[in-house]
Design a protein around this motif. Structure first.
Motif, PDB file in Angstrom:
ATOM      1  N   PHE A 235      56.912  23.910  38.690  1.00 46.14           N
ATOM      2  CA  PHE A 235      56.884  23.024  39.855  1.00 46.14           C
ATOM      3  C   PHE A 235      57.736  21.779  39.597  1.00 46.14           C
ATOM      4  O   PHE A 235      58.464  21.321  40.476  1.00 46.14           O
ATOM      5  N   ASP A 236      57.641  21.245  38.401  1.00 47.19           N
ATOM      6  CA  ASP A 236      58.395  20.036  38.062  1.00 47.19           C
ATOM      7  C   ASP A 236      59.896  20.310  38.136  1.00 47.19           C
ATOM      8  O   ASP A 236      60.688  19.412  38.442  1.00 47.19           O
ATOM      9  N   GLY A 237      60.273  21.568  37.885  1.00 44.69           N
ATOM     10  CA  GLY A 237      61.682  21.943  37.947  1.00 44.69           C
ATOM     11  C   GLY A 237      62.127  22.444  39.307  1.00 44.69           C
ATOM     12  O   GLY A 237      63.257  22.926  39.448  1.00 44.69           O
ATOM     13  N   GLY A 238      61.235  22.348  40.308  1.00 46.69           N
ATOM     14  CA  GLY A 238      61.589  22.761  41.652  1.00 46.69           C
ATOM     15  C   GLY A 238      61.536  24.260  41.877  1.00 46.69           C
ATOM     16  O   GLY A 238      61.975  24.748  42.933  1.00 46.69           O
ATOM     17  N   ARG A 239      60.973  25.015  40.937  1.00 45.36           N
ATOM     18  CA  ARG A 239      60.901  26.478  41.056  1.00 45.36           C
ATOM     19  C   ARG A 239      59.518  26.857  41.602  1.00 45.36           C
ATOM     20  O   ARG A 239      58.704  27.491  40.943  1.00 45.36           O
ATOM     21  N   ASN A 240      59.273  26.434  42.841  1.00 43.10           N
ATOM     22  CA  ASN A 240      57.933  26.511  43.408  1.00 43.10           C
ATOM     23  C   ASN A 240      57.436  27.933  43.607  1.00 43.10           C
ATOM     24  O   ASN A 240      56.275  28.244  43.307  1.00 43.10           O
ATOM     25  N   GLU A 241      58.273  28.800  44.124  1.00 44.81           N
ATOM     26  CA  GLU A 241      57.853  30.179  44.381  1.00 44.81           C
ATOM     27  C   GLU A 241      57.548  30.904  43.066  1.00 44.81           C
ATOM     28  O   GLU A 241      56.565  31.647  42.962  1.00 44.81           O
ATOM     29  N   GLU A 242      58.372  30.676  42.073  1.00 46.53           N
ATOM     30  CA  GLU A 242      58.150  31.285  40.758  1.00 46.53           C
ATOM     31  C   GLU A 242      56.844  30.782  40.152  1.00 46.53           C
ATOM     32  O   GLU A 242      56.085  31.543  39.535  1.00 46.53           O
ATOM     33  N   ALA A 243      56.577  29.490  40.341  1.00 41.76           N
ATOM     34  CA  ALA A 243      55.344  28.904  39.829  1.00 41.76           C
ATOM     35  C   ALA A 243      54.123  29.547  40.470  1.00 41.76           C
ATOM     36  O   ALA A 243      53.152  29.916  39.796  1.00 41.76           O
ATOM     37  N   GLU A 244      54.169  29.722  41.780  1.00 43.41           N
ATOM     38  CA  GLU A 244      53.017  30.286  42.474  1.00 43.41           C
ATOM     39  C   GLU A 244      52.844  31.770  42.149  1.00 43.41           C
ATOM     40  O   GLU A 244      51.714  32.265  42.043  1.00 43.41           O
ATOM     41  N   ASP A 245      53.940  32.482  41.941  1.00 40.75           N
ATOM     42  CA  ASP A 245      53.842  33.888  41.548  1.00 40.75           C
ATOM     43  C   ASP A 245      53.137  34.018  40.195  1.00 40.75           C
ATOM     44  O   ASP A 245      52.281  34.906  40.011  1.00 40.75           O
ATOM     45  N   LEU A 246      53.500  33.161  39.268  1.00 37.95           N
ATOM     46  CA  LEU A 246      52.858  33.196  37.951  1.00 37.95           C
ATOM     47  C   LEU A 246      51.378  32.840  38.060  1.00 37.95           C
ATOM     48  O   LEU A 246      50.515  33.502  37.472  1.00 37.95           O
ATOM     49  N   PHE A 247      51.081  31.814  38.822  1.00 37.95           N
ATOM     50  CA  PHE A 247      49.689  31.406  39.029  1.00 37.95           C
ATOM     51  C   PHE A 247      48.856  32.565  39.567  1.00 37.95           C
ATOM     52  O   PHE A 247      47.730  32.801  39.116  1.00 37.95           O
ATOM     53  N   ASN A 248      49.407  33.313  40.500  1.00 36.67           N
ATOM     54  CA  ASN A 248      48.665  34.396  41.132  1.00 36.67           C
ATOM     55  C   ASN A 248      48.318  35.524  40.162  1.00 36.67           C
ATOM     56  O   ASN A 248      47.330  36.236  40.368  1.00 36.67           O
ATOM     57  N   VAL A 249      49.091  35.675  39.109  1.00 39.14           N
ATOM     58  CA  VAL A 249      48.771  36.683  38.100  1.00 39.14           C
ATOM     59  C   VAL A 249      47.437  36.367  37.421  1.00 39.14           C
ATOM     60  O   VAL A 249      46.641  37.258  37.133  1.00 39.14           O
ATOM     61  N   TYR A 250      47.180  35.096  37.193  1.00 40.27           N
ATOM     62  CA  TYR A 250      45.971  34.657  36.500  1.00 40.27           C
ATOM     63  C   TYR A 250      44.805  34.380  37.444  1.00 40.27           C
ATOM     64  O   TYR A 250      43.687  34.146  36.995  1.00 40.27           O
ATOM     65  N   LEU A 251      45.075  34.383  38.741  1.00 42.14           N
ATOM     66  CA  LEU A 251      44.078  33.920  39.704  1.00 42.14           C
ATOM     67  C   LEU A 251      42.737  34.665  39.645  1.00 42.14           C
ATOM     68  O   LEU A 251      41.686  34.010  39.713  1.00 42.14           O
ATOM     69  N   PRO A 252      42.693  35.985  39.505  1.00 38.47           N
ATOM     70  CA  PRO A 252      41.370  36.636  39.452  1.00 38.47           C
ATOM     71  C   PRO A 252      40.485  36.109  38.322  1.00 38.47           C
ATOM     72  O   PRO A 252      39.288  35.868  38.533  1.00 38.47           O
ATOM     73  N   LEU A 253      41.056  35.905  37.143  1.00 38.17           N
ATOM     74  CA  LEU A 253      40.260  35.396  36.026  1.00 38.17           C
ATOM     75  C   LEU A 253      39.934  33.916  36.220  1.00 38.17           C
ATOM     76  O   LEU A 253      38.810  33.473  35.944  1.00 38.17           O
ATOM     77  N   LEU A 254      40.891  33.152  36.714  1.00 36.13           N
ATOM     78  CA  LEU A 254      40.654  31.736  36.954  1.00 36.13           C
ATOM     79  C   LEU A 254      39.536  31.527  37.972  1.00 36.13           C
ATOM     80  O   LEU A 254      38.647  30.697  37.784  1.00 36.13           O
ATOM     81  N   ARG A 255      39.560  32.315  39.037  1.00 41.90           N
ATOM     82  CA  ARG A 255      38.522  32.233  40.068  1.00 41.90           C
ATOM     83  C   ARG A 255      37.163  32.623  39.494  1.00 41.90           C
ATOM     84  O   ARG A 255      36.144  31.994  39.782  1.00 41.90           O
ATOM     85  N   HIS A 256      37.145  33.665  38.663  1.00 33.68           N
ATOM     86  CA  HIS A 256      35.898  34.120  38.043  1.00 33.68           C
ATOM     87  C   HIS A 256      35.320  33.033  37.136  1.00 33.68           C
ATOM     88  O   HIS A 256      34.112  32.775  37.145  1.00 33.68           O
TER      89      HIS A 256
END
Length: 312
Positions: A235-256
């Protein structure tokens, strides 16, 4: 070399550190060391110790000082360490804050005491403590009404920023609170107000949206801190879509892991499985995982690791 203090420009990931115990509930200082090293290896910007996730209310005063001393010495000048000093006694807050700074802390984090009902009461509480601590101790305001029962309005936050230069950071943890984050940023900019650092909590559950609304990073304790680090850098580098794609990989465990009631036990069990600590013990009163909980967590970790291997 004196560690850098937190400031209005602080950003990145300040990991909320767990407090390791043995299986019998005593402090495990060897695991405190290994956990500290684990966080540093994963690239965190800084630490926040003795917070609510760190089970600070369950520690004796002697244990609090022991943990603080151990982490500060282990980290040294490699990263800034913020010390949670929230307590019902102002005298305790003052003593712990000054001790922490004398030992090399970068600042202190302070939540309001319970049962403050009005803006005036919230402001007066922080004003009293800020005067006790003096302008040399940087303060991170912890806005966590789900735990404290205290609502901190945007106007109070701004008044504290205007009146006390030592208020340099906000841990934004209201829920739901993204609109509040936007209001803090937009109203501050409109008034030409001093911009402070905003780091977000709530397990990092809304990190992409919060970064887009003006957050500077995360202050939370997800057991995969490298994800938080990578997402904030993208996000700091302006690569917002890439950042959110990576976040979504971890989202099931993070939510749990975010579940109220057993979230801390899940987080500690994951840290144990990753080799960061020796025991997942949560000091009583605290949650315990049963066999179904353990199997469920294991399945989510396996799915995450499989997905990461595919992406690699």
């Amino acid at each position: 070399m004196t560690p850098t203090k937190i400031s209005e420009t602080s950003k990145g990931v300040y990991i909320i550190a767990a407090t390791p115990f043995t299986d019998s509930g005593e402090l495990d200082l060897e695991s405190t060391d290994s956990l500290t090293d684990f966080y540093l290896e994963k690239g965190v910007t800084g630490f926040t110790i003795l917070g609510m996730m760190g089970e600070a209310p369950k520690l004796t005063e002697a244990e609090t000082l022991t943990v603080m001393d151990r982490v500060l010495k282990r980290v040294g000048t490699r990263a800034p360490v913020v010390v949670g000093v929230s307590h019902a006694s102002n005298r305790h807050v003052e003593r712990l804050s000054k001790t922490a700074m004398d030992q090399g802390a970068a600042g202190v984090m302070l939540a309001p005491v319970a049962n403050l009902k009005t803006d005036e009461q919230v402001f007066n509480y922080y004003a009293t403590v800020a005067k006790l601590l003096g302008p040399e101790i940087p303060i991170c305001l912890q806005d966590f009404p789900q735990s404290t029962g205290v609502h901190m309005s945007v106007s109070v936050i701004h008044k504290l920023i205007d009146d006390f230069s030592q208020v340099v950071m906000l841990k934004h943890e209201d829920f739901p609170g993204m609109r509040k984050l936007s209001e803090v940023r937009e109203q501050s900019m409109a008034a030409g107000r001093r911009r402070i650092s905003v780091l977000v909590g709530n397990g990092g559950l809304f990190l992409p949206q919060e970064m887009l609304r003006g957050a500077d990073g995360a202050m939370t304790g997800f057991a995969y801190p490298e994800m938080l680090v990578q997402v904030c850098k993208l996000f700091d580098g302006g690569r917002n879509e890439e950042a959110e794609d990576l976040f979504n990989v971890y989202l099931p465990l993070l939510r749990h892991e975010f579940q109220y009631g057993i979230g801390l036990a899940l987080r500690k069990e994951t840290l144990k499985r990753r080799g960061a600590i020796r025991s997942a013990y949560v000091r009583r009163p605290g949650p315990m995982l049963n066999g179904t909980d353990m199997a469920e967590l294991g399945r989510l970790i396996q799915r995450l690791e499989r997905r990461l291997a595919e992406l690699a």
